[in-house]
Design a protein around this motif. Structure first.
Motif, PDB file in Angstrom:
ATOM      1  N   MET A   1       0.759  -1.862  -0.097  1.00 38.75           N
ATOM      2  CA  MET A   1       0.002  -0.220  -0.132  1.00 38.75           C
ATOM      3  C   MET A   1       1.119   1.109   0.150  1.00 38.75           C
ATOM      4  SD  MET A   1      -2.770  -0.647   3.155  1.00 38.75           S
ATOM      5  CE  MET A   1      -3.187   0.652   2.500  1.00 38.75           C
ATOM      6  N   ASP A   2       0.381   2.198  -1.013  1.00 40.18           N
ATOM      7  CA  ASP A   2       1.514   3.439  -0.603  1.00 40.18           C
ATOM      8  C   ASP A   2       1.141   4.270   0.445  1.00 40.18           C
ATOM      9  OD1 ASP A   2      -1.008   4.788  -1.853  1.00 40.18           O
ATOM     10  OD2 ASP A   2       0.059   4.258  -3.752  1.00 40.18           O
ATOM     11  N   TRP A   3       1.488   4.992   0.119  1.00 43.36           N
ATOM     12  CA  TRP A   3       0.471   6.582   1.288  1.00 43.36           C
ATOM     13  C   TRP A   3      -0.550   6.831   1.269  1.00 43.36           C
ATOM     14  CZ3 TRP A   3       3.656   5.969   5.689  1.00 43.36           C
ATOM     15  CH2 TRP A   3       4.277   5.709   5.774  1.00 43.36           C
ATOM     16  N   LEU A   4      -1.045   7.130   0.033  1.00 43.49           N
ATOM     17  CA  LEU A   4      -1.958   8.053  -0.142  1.00 43.49           C
ATOM     18  C   LEU A   4      -3.392   6.694  -0.188  1.00 43.49           C
ATOM     19  CD1 LEU A   4      -3.780  10.174  -1.919  1.00 43.49           C
ATOM     20  CD2 LEU A   4      -3.588   8.622  -4.362  1.00 43.49           C
ATOM     21  N   GLN A   5      -2.929   5.645   0.070  1.00 46.41           N
ATOM     22  CA  GLN A   5      -3.875   5.360   0.176  1.00 46.41           C
ATOM     23  C   GLN A   5      -4.287   4.605   1.715  1.00 46.41           C
ATOM     24  OE1 GLN A   5      -3.066   0.719  -2.324  1.00 46.41           O
ATOM     25  NE2 GLN A   5      -5.244  -0.139  -0.838  1.00 46.41           N
ATOM     26  N   ILE A   6      -3.382   4.267   2.661  1.00 45.55           N
ATOM     27  CA  ILE A   6      -2.905   4.728   3.435  1.00 45.55           C
ATOM     28  C   ILE A   6      -3.739   5.658   3.727  1.00 45.55           C
ATOM     29  CG2 ILE A   6      -1.995   3.967   5.780  1.00 45.55           C
ATOM     30  CD1 ILE A   6      -0.026   3.605   4.367  1.00 45.55           C
ATOM     31  N   PHE A   7      -3.620   6.861   3.048  1.00 43.68           N
ATOM     32  CA  PHE A   7      -4.548   8.537   4.365  1.00 43.68           C
ATOM     33  C   PHE A   7      -5.753   8.396   3.811  1.00 43.68           C
ATOM     34  CE2 PHE A   7      -5.497  12.279   3.414  1.00 43.68           C
ATOM     35  CZ  PHE A   7      -5.253  13.105   4.523  1.00 43.68           C
ATOM     36  N   VAL A   8      -6.055   7.854   1.838  1.00 45.79           N
ATOM     37  CA  VAL A   8      -7.538   8.031   1.934  1.00 45.79           C
ATOM     38  C   VAL A   8      -8.151   6.632   2.885  1.00 45.79           C
ATOM     39  CG1 VAL A   8      -8.927   7.797   0.503  1.00 45.79           C
ATOM     40  CG2 VAL A   8      -6.854   8.827  -0.576  1.00 45.79           C
ATOM     41  N   LEU A   9      -8.590   5.464   2.998  1.00 44.37           N
ATOM     42  CA  LEU A   9      -8.880   4.520   3.442  1.00 44.37           C
ATOM     43  C   LEU A   9      -9.145   4.661   5.015  1.00 44.37           C
ATOM     44  CD1 LEU A   9      -7.123   1.300   1.605  1.00 44.37           C
ATOM     45  CD2 LEU A   9      -9.980   2.655   1.224  1.00 44.37           C
ATOM     46  N   ALA A  10      -8.307   5.462   5.961  1.00 43.91           N
ATOM     47  CA  ALA A  10      -7.793   5.707   6.939  1.00 43.91           C
ATOM     48  C   ALA A  10      -8.721   6.710   7.103  1.00 43.91           C
ATOM     49  CB  ALA A  10      -6.563   6.452   7.676  1.00 43.91           C
ATOM     50  N   ILE A  11      -8.612   8.104   6.753  1.00 44.12           N
ATOM     51  CA  ILE A  11      -9.842   9.123   6.946  1.00 44.12           C
ATOM     52  C   ILE A  11     -11.180   9.192   6.645  1.00 44.12           C
ATOM     53  CG2 ILE A  11      -9.978  11.296   6.061  1.00 44.12           C
ATOM     54  CD1 ILE A  11      -7.860  11.682   7.905  1.00 44.12           C
ATOM     55  N   VAL A  12     -10.941   7.762   5.574  1.00 41.70           N
ATOM     56  CA  VAL A  12     -12.861   7.156   5.276  1.00 41.70           C
ATOM     57  C   VAL A  12     -13.224   6.787   6.245  1.00 41.70           C
ATOM     58  CG1 VAL A  12     -14.249   6.386   3.607  1.00 41.70           C
ATOM     59  CG2 VAL A  12     -12.293   7.733   2.282  1.00 41.70           C
ATOM     60  N   GLN A  13     -13.010   5.697   6.873  1.00 37.97           N
ATOM     61  CA  GLN A  13     -13.206   4.953   7.430  1.00 37.97           C
ATOM     62  C   GLN A  13     -13.609   5.918   8.858  1.00 37.97           C
ATOM     63  OE1 GLN A  13     -13.660   2.202   8.608  1.00 37.97           O
ATOM     64  NE2 GLN A  13     -13.815   2.318  11.166  1.00 37.97           N
ATOM     65  N   PRO A  31     -12.633   0.650  -3.597  1.00 40.43           N
ATOM     66  CA  PRO A  31     -11.722   0.215  -4.694  1.00 40.43           C
ATOM     67  C   PRO A  31     -12.497   0.098  -6.107  1.00 40.43           C
ATOM     68  CG  PRO A  31     -11.980  -0.754  -2.736  1.00 40.43           C
ATOM     69  CD  PRO A  31     -12.984   0.625  -2.361  1.00 40.43           C
ATOM     70  N   ILE A  32     -13.672   0.596  -6.120  1.00 36.81           N
ATOM     71  CA  ILE A  32     -14.299   0.856  -7.300  1.00 36.81           C
ATOM     72  C   ILE A  32     -13.957   1.992  -8.118  1.00 36.81           C
ATOM     73  CG2 ILE A  32     -16.663   1.161  -8.533  1.00 36.81           C
ATOM     74  CD1 ILE A  32     -17.874  -0.225  -6.221  1.00 36.81           C
ATOM     75  N   PHE A  33     -13.216   2.339  -7.894  1.00 37.92           N
ATOM     76  CA  PHE A  33     -13.570   4.354  -8.560  1.00 37.92           C
ATOM     77  C   PHE A  33     -11.873   4.676  -8.368  1.00 37.92           C
ATOM     78  CE2 PHE A  33     -17.833   5.255  -7.021  1.00 37.92           C
ATOM     79  CZ  PHE A  33     -18.314   5.481  -8.389  1.00 37.92           C
ATOM     80  N   SER A  34     -11.818   3.335  -7.447  1.00 44.70           N
ATOM     81  CA  SER A  34      -9.629   3.319  -8.381  1.00 44.70           C
ATOM     82  C   SER A  34      -9.599   1.963  -8.470  1.00 44.70           C
ATOM     83  CB  SER A  34      -9.069   3.674  -6.866  1.00 44.70           C
ATOM     84  OG  SER A  34      -9.509   2.553  -5.492  1.00 44.70           O
ATOM     85  N   ASP A  35      -7.543   2.303  -8.939  1.00 48.70           N
ATOM     86  CA  ASP A  35      -7.453   0.476  -9.081  1.00 48.70           C
ATOM     87  C   ASP A  35      -6.941   0.308  -8.152  1.00 48.70           C
ATOM     88  OD1 ASP A  35      -5.474   2.738  -9.107  1.00 48.70           O
ATOM     89  OD2 ASP A  35      -4.539   2.446 -10.826  1.00 48.70           O
ATOM     90  N   TRP A  36      -6.729   0.651  -7.050  1.00 47.33           N
ATOM     91  CA  TRP A  36      -5.714   0.532  -5.791  1.00 47.33           C
ATOM     92  C   TRP A  36      -6.542  -1.291  -5.255  1.00 47.33           C
ATOM     93  CZ3 TRP A  36      -7.387   4.969  -2.282  1.00 47.33           C
ATOM     94  CH2 TRP A  36      -6.730   5.834  -2.761  1.00 47.33           C
TER      95      TRP A  36
END
Length: 269
Positions: A1-13, A31-36
């Motif tokens: 996981m990169d830093w952006l994915q960690i940040f976005v998922l954590a803030i969303v949660q 995940p639907i709207f991203s390629d993560w």
């Protein structure tokens, strides 16, 4: 996981766990709207630990009083309002625990569809709007009856449908039962503690059966970001609804639901 994915998922949660806009819907949609790639079960557990820590810290004084009084009531040393509130939290948690075990497979299957999420956002958003528009009561969470707690608990089972929002449906039930906005939100937040513990416990069991390398830096950062955002969300949400109410969240739910229908209405998924 990169830093952006960690940040976005954590803030969303952290934000959506306590706002009446459905955390499960947003975590499914990211995940639907991203390629993560899928963030993995360990990271999900870390995010839940962060959210749980936030609500426990925020309500630490209330929880100490509730726990102490509840223990005294079990020992038959009398029952006060703190003990009753603790019992009502336990009572309201039982229905969702049973429903979660009974319908877990169904929830993880077709009910994760974007169109199911859209329906949940719109239908229960309109119900929240009605509950907030109608004449509201003034009772606080310490003046609930066991019947009120049971009704809120039964309503909470609907949150197993993605798009419903656990906090949204419990606040809706509280408002319909005559609680004030703040009391509805506070009782909802207290109810989140055993629910997060139960959900996190199931995830930990799954994690234990699939051991692998642990990226502790990612997990700690995710938990920290989730906890900070959740704590700030609880604090400012309680101030916000006192002045403005639930309607901005209703509008957001309706707009997101319509957008999902427009995007996925022609798709079987």
């Amino acid at each position: 996981m990169d830093w952006l994915q960690i940040f976005v998922l954590a803030i969303v949660q952290g934000l959506t766990e306590f706002l009446p806009i459905s955390s499960s819907a947003h975590l499914i949609l990211v995940p639907i709207f991203s390629d993560w790639n899928d963030q993995g079960l360990a990271f999900d557990v870390a995010l839940h630990i962060g959210s749980l820590s936030a609500v426990v810290i925020y309500f630490r004084h209330e929880l100490v009083g509730m726990t102490t009084s509840w223990c005294c009531s079990v020992a038959r040393r009398g029952t006060d309002e703190d003990a009753r509130l603790a019992w009502w939290v336990i009572l309201a948690t039982i229905p969702v625990g049973l429903a979660g075990l009974a319908f877990k497979d169904s929830i993880e299957g077709i009910m994760r569809s974007p169109l199911v999420i859209a329906a949940g956002l719109i239908v229960f958003g309109l119900l929240l709007a009605y509950a907030d528009w109608r004449h509201r009561g003034t009772r606080d969470e310490y003046h609930l009856y066991w019947q009120d707690a049971l009704w809120v608990g039964l309503a909470q089972t609907l949150a197993l449908i993605p798009g419903t929002s656990r906090s949204g449906i419990t606040m809706t039930a509280g408002l319909l039962l005559g609680l004030s906005r703040e009391a509805s939100a506070r009782f909802s937040f207290l109810l989140s503690i055993p629910v997060i513990v139960l959900a996190g416990g199931l995830e930990i069991i799954g994690l234990a059966s699939a051991p692998g390398p642990v990226d502790w830096r990612t997990l700690i950062l995710g938990a920290l970001l989730s906890g900070i955002s959740a704590f700030l969300c609880i604090h400012f949400f309680l101030l916000f609804i006192r002045r403005i109410g639930m309607q901005p969240f209703v509008v957001y739910r309706l707009m997101l639901g319509v957008a999902l229908i427009w995007l996925f209405g022609g798709s079987p998924s």
